[in-house]
Design a protein around this motif. Structure first.
Motif, PDB file in Angstrom:
ATOM      1  N   LYS A 141       0.842  -1.201   0.000  1.00 11.42           N
ATOM      2  CA  LYS A 141       0.000   0.000   0.000  1.00 11.42           C
ATOM      3  C   LYS A 141       0.876   1.249   0.000  1.00 11.42           C
ATOM      4  O   LYS A 141       0.358   2.350   0.056  1.00 11.42           O
ATOM      5  CB  LYS A 141      -0.894  -0.010   1.256  1.00 11.42           C
TER       6      LYS A 141
ATOM      7  N   ARG B 274      -0.237  -7.682   6.270  1.00 13.23           N
ATOM      8  CA  ARG B 274      -1.011  -7.107   5.163  1.00 13.23           C
ATOM      9  C   ARG B 274      -0.128  -6.275   4.238  1.00 13.23           C
ATOM     10  O   ARG B 274      -0.609  -5.460   3.452  1.00 13.23           O
ATOM     11  CB  ARG B 274      -2.225  -6.332   5.665  1.00 13.23           C
TER      12      ARG B 274
ATOM     13  N   GLU C 254       2.393  -4.007   4.826  1.00 10.00           N
ATOM     14  CA  GLU C 254       2.816  -2.636   5.056  1.00 10.00           C
ATOM     15  C   GLU C 254       4.197  -2.581   5.691  1.00 10.00           C
ATOM     16  O   GLU C 254       4.582  -3.460   6.445  1.00 10.00           O
ATOM     17  CB  GLU C 254       1.789  -1.908   5.919  1.00 10.00           C
TER      18      GLU C 254
ATOM     19  N   LEU D 244      -5.703  -1.344  13.134  1.00 13.00           N
ATOM     20  CA  LEU D 244      -5.624  -1.276  11.663  1.00 13.00           C
ATOM     21  C   LEU D 244      -6.863  -0.568  11.126  1.00 13.00           C
ATOM     22  O   LEU D 244      -6.767   0.269  10.216  1.00 13.00           O
ATOM     23  CB  LEU D 244      -5.510  -2.689  11.078  1.00 13.00           C
ATOM     24  N   ALA D 245      -8.006  -0.824  11.732  1.00 11.48           N
ATOM     25  CA  ALA D 245      -9.227  -0.122  11.304  1.00 11.48           C
ATOM     26  C   ALA D 245      -9.087   1.384  11.567  1.00 11.48           C
ATOM     27  O   ALA D 245      -9.524   2.215  10.758  1.00 11.48           O
ATOM     28  CB  ALA D 245     -10.431  -0.677  12.070  1.00 11.48           C
TER      29      ALA D 245
ATOM     30  N   ASP E 290      -6.853   2.963   8.896  1.00 11.41           N
ATOM     31  CA  ASP E 290      -7.604   3.118   7.641  1.00 11.41           C
ATOM     32  C   ASP E 290      -8.621   4.258   7.759  1.00 11.41           C
ATOM     33  O   ASP E 290      -8.831   5.028   6.835  1.00 11.41           O
ATOM     34  CB  ASP E 290      -8.323   1.813   7.278  1.00 11.41           C
ATOM     35  N   TYR E 291      -9.229   4.410   8.925  1.00 15.40           N
ATOM     36  CA  TYR E 291     -10.202   5.489   9.161  1.00 15.40           C
ATOM     37  C   TYR E 291      -9.550   6.851   8.967  1.00 15.40           C
ATOM     38  O   TYR E 291     -10.150   7.775   8.423  1.00 15.40           O
ATOM     39  CB  TYR E 291     -10.722   5.350  10.585  1.00 15.40           C
TER      40      TYR E 291
ATOM     41  N   ASP F 161      -7.540   7.729   6.907  1.00 14.52           N
ATOM     42  CA  ASP F 161      -7.391   8.075   5.479  1.00 14.52           C
ATOM     43  C   ASP F 161      -8.631   8.812   4.973  1.00 14.52           C
ATOM     44  O   ASP F 161      -8.617   9.385   3.911  1.00 14.52           O
ATOM     45  CB  ASP F 161      -7.226   6.791   4.641  1.00 14.52           C
ATOM     46  N   ARG F 162      -9.714   8.748   5.748  1.00 13.51           N
ATOM     47  CA  ARG F 162     -10.951   9.345   5.245  1.00 13.51           C
ATOM     48  C   ARG F 162     -11.156  10.719   5.896  1.00 13.51           C
ATOM     49  O   ARG F 162     -10.636  11.004   6.957  1.00 13.51           O
ATOM     50  CB  ARG F 162     -12.133   8.415   5.570  1.00 13.51           C
TER      51      ARG F 162
END
Ligand code: WQD
Length: 349
Positions: free
Chosen positions: A28, A52, A54, A261-262, A265-266, A268-269
């Motif tokens: 990623k 994953r 990274e 990890l969630a 990713d959050y 990024d928004r």
């Protein structure tokens, strides 16, 4: 503990083949820096990120972390509360093109924090200040902060949600709340995007080699008593709970690591610049429930000794986990039986 210096940081860096490997490995293109990434919880987050694809850089002073837990992740050994920390972190951010930070490094023994409040302030709050200063200087603006249910103190509700008015009752919990406030101030001042995760009672193991090696909490303490064939102690059986012993929300360390990890990713928004999430199961288990489960899984009858209450223990502390489920889509996949079985299996190998 090695004092930090540029050579020490460089000595941990690997030859250019390292960059090639990471270039290939980072599917990623993200580079996540984990402070405390060689610790019990941190090493689970490190491994899930590596799995994953990274690139992971670990900053750890190895006072409690274990180098072998982090595999081939880059290690920068530094005490975050030291005066060299900011420059070392800036160098590390630049060298490894760090895009986000997970901050787990902290002292976390409640009893020790009562005995050494100033040191806890230096270590936990001082370390957070240095990390935020380095992130601001380096333009690294994504942070997942390891906070704690200890920020709530002794809530007078059965399930506590994130809007509860936090009143920590020990220096450890206070340093975690201070950390949350520092991160939120940075979000308002210079655009840090931050998530604080309030851990409830973490236990279990995802891999035998990443087990919690410090018997500082109920589950490892009872397993240690079992191994030594001595009776575990129950601190109070006169609480206003079903069986009189304290109720807590035990969450599997793998579930907790997935929540990190969630959270990454959050970030990024483009939602809110900062937010706080409970990480638990929403299910309470008493001290006797835990001991009964260890008895059942191990096939050994365990007869505890009842002792007086510990100062500062709330009767019940369980997580309301609606927000993390709604926003992250995360919920715990493991229950108390899974937690206890994972430790028993790891110890039986
Ligand atoms: C659990 C229950 C004890 C040992 C800790 C820390 C912190 C935080 C949450 C992350 C309590 C009882 C314990 C024993 C017992 N995590 N007990 N006999 O105090 O709930 O909180 O976890 O920030 O690490 O705040 O955890 O495991 O110490 O105790 O009866 O030998 O078990 O009284 O009710 P605690 P704990």
């Amino acid at each position: 503990m090695l004092l930090p210096n540029a050579e020490n940081a460089k000595s941990n860096s690997k030859p250019c083949v390292e960059a090639c490997f990471y270039g290939f490995g980072s599917l990623k293109g993200m580079t996540v820096l984990l402070t405390g990434g060689a610790g019990y919880i941190g090493s689970h987050v490190t491994r899930l990120l590596q799995n994953r694809g990274e690139k992971v850089v670990v900053v750890d002073d190895l006072s409690e972390g274990i180098r072998s837990r982090i595999g081939d992740a880059e290690l920068v050994q530094v005490d975050l509360s030291s005066k060299e920390a900011v420059s070392l972190l800036c160098e590390t951010f630049k060298t490894h093109k760090v895009t986000s930070v997970v901050h787990l490094a902290a002292r976390k023994k409640v009893g020790e924090s009562v005995e050494r409040p100033e040191w806890y302030e230096e270590q936990n709050v001082g370390g957070m200040k240095n990390l935020l200063a380095a992130m601001k200087l380096s333009g690294v603006n994504r942070l997942v902060f390891s906070s704690s249910a200890a920020t709530y103190g002794v809530p007078d509700v059965d399930q506590v949600d994130e809007d509860f008015d936090c009143k920590p009752i020990n220096p450890y919990g206070q340093t975690k709340l201070d950390g949350e406030h520092l991160a939120q101030a940075a979000a308002k001042d210079w655009g840090l995007r931050e998530v604080s995760l309030r851990y409830f009672n973490v236990a279990g193991t995802g891999w035998p080699e990443l087990m919690d090696t410090q018997a500082a909490n109920l589950v490892p303490i009872v397993f240690q008593s079992l191994a030594k064939n001595v009776s575990p102690r129950v601190f109070g059986n006169d609480f206003p709970t079903e069986d009189g012993t304290c109720v807590r929300d035990y969450v599997h360390v793998l579930d907790l690591a997935e929540a990190h990890l969630a959270a990454i990713d959050y970030l990024d928004r483009d939602e809110r610049p900062y937010d706080v999430f409970n990480v638990g199961t929403g299910v309470g288990s008493s001290v006797l429930d835990v001991i009964r489960e260890i008895s059942s899984v191990s096939g050994t009858e365990i007869v505890p000794v009842i002792e007086p209450r510990r100062p500062g223990d709330p009767a019940s502390l369980n997580a309301n986990v609606n927000r993390i489920k709604k926003v992250f889509g995360w919920s715990a996949k493991h229950d108390l039986h899974d937690i206890i079985s994972s430790v028993w299996k790891a110890q039986s190998l």
